[in-house]
Scaffold this active site. Structure first.
Site, short mmCIF file in Angstrom:
data_model
loop_
_atom_site.label_atom_id
_atom_site.label_comp_id
_atom_site.label_asym_id
_atom_site.label_seq_id
_atom_site.Cartn_x
_atom_site.Cartn_y
_atom_site.Cartn_z
N SER A 142 39.51 31.15 31.03
CA SER A 142 38.90 32.45 30.75
C SER A 142 37.42 32.34 31.01
O SER A 142 36.83 31.25 30.93
CB SER A 142 39.14 32.84 29.29
OG SER A 142 38.35 33.95 28.91
N TYR A 189 40.39 31.60 20.18
CA TYR A 189 40.77 31.79 21.59
C TYR A 189 39.74 31.13 22.50
O TYR A 189 40.10 30.39 23.44
CB TYR A 189 40.89 33.28 21.90
CG TYR A 189 41.24 33.58 23.33
CD1 TYR A 189 42.56 33.50 23.76
CD2 TYR A 189 40.26 33.95 24.25
CE1 TYR A 189 42.90 33.78 25.08
CE2 TYR A 189 40.59 34.22 25.57
CZ TYR A 189 41.91 34.14 25.98
OH TYR A 189 42.23 34.40 27.29
#
Length: 240
Positions: free
Chosen positions: A135, A148
């Site tokens: 990400s 996350y």
């Protein structure tokens, strides 16, 4: 990499980025095995003609079961795409320990264990690839998604080291860093989002080019800012 004729194992391939990626890889001539855990999505993907393996990779048993089901298959490409987030913001509430554990298992432990379990298969192929989807938040974290961000940063670090370990082999290692993409996981985020089709297209292009890193969409800008000033990139992202 010429994707025509390649056998691809793609985790999280029944929805979101994964499903669009599966479709586009098949369009390039690849045979794609996808994994999923939601029954209706599994049936829908099978209805499109995909081979689907039901596996909950947020558990160690799900990872072991998937490896058992693909044992002996001549897999050329492993795409670690499956991922999840968990609310982990002490300003709002105490984190859910069980949700944190599932996120850690799915986003970090599962990719590492799948790579280990398929390493000998990949080594035996004339040309092979490992694709780890991290990400933009692996570069600089935001504030609200602490767990996350941590998992994606961990997978990014692992991927960089893995690429160096395998540089003398026929296994290419690609890291994909998407921005916020329009998926089920981001429905509550009210901001500009990249379409999953566009994200998948950039991933396919990076695979074909044997790129080491694919900064997708707005992550290109974040990567540029980080290269100029890591502190500035962190300040910008921590505002969210």
């Amino acid at each position: 990499m010429d994707l025509n004729g390649k056998l691809v194992l793609l985790t999280g391939g029944t929805d979101g980025i994964g499903l669009r990626l599966a479709r586009q890889l098949r369009g390039k001539g690849a045979e794609v095995i996808v994994t999923g855990r939601t029954p209706d999505r599994i049936e829908a993907a099978r209805g499109e003609g995909f081979e689907v393996i039901s596996a909950d990779l947020a558990t160690s048993g799900g990872v072991a079961g998937l490896l058992a089901q693909v044992a002996g298959r001549p897999i050329d490409v492993l795409v670690n795409n499956a991922g999840m987030g968990a609310a982990h913001d002490y300003r709002a509430a105490m984190p859910d320990a069980a949700a944190d554990e599932r996120t850690l298992q799915l986003n970090v432990h599962a990719p590492i264990r799948l790579i280990a379990g398929l390493m000998e298969t990949l080594r035996a192929r004339p040309e092979a690839m490992i694709v780890n989807v991290t990400s933009g938040l692996a570069i600089a974290p935001n504030t609200a998604s602490a767990i996350y961000c941590a998992t994606k940063a961990a997978l990014r670090s692992y991927t960089i080291a893995l690429r160096e370990q395998l540089k003398a082999t026929r296994i290419h290692v690609l890291e994909v860093l998407p921005p916020v993409v329009e998926t089920a996981m981001t429905t509550e985020l009210h901001m500009k989002k990249l379409s999953p089709e566009a994200c998948a297209a950039e991933i396919v292009t990076a695979m074909q080019r044997n790129a080491d890193e694919a900064n997708v969409g707005q992550v290109k800008f974040l990567r540029l800012v980080y290269s100029l000033s890591p502190a500035l990139a962190r300040r910008l992202m921590l505002a969210f």
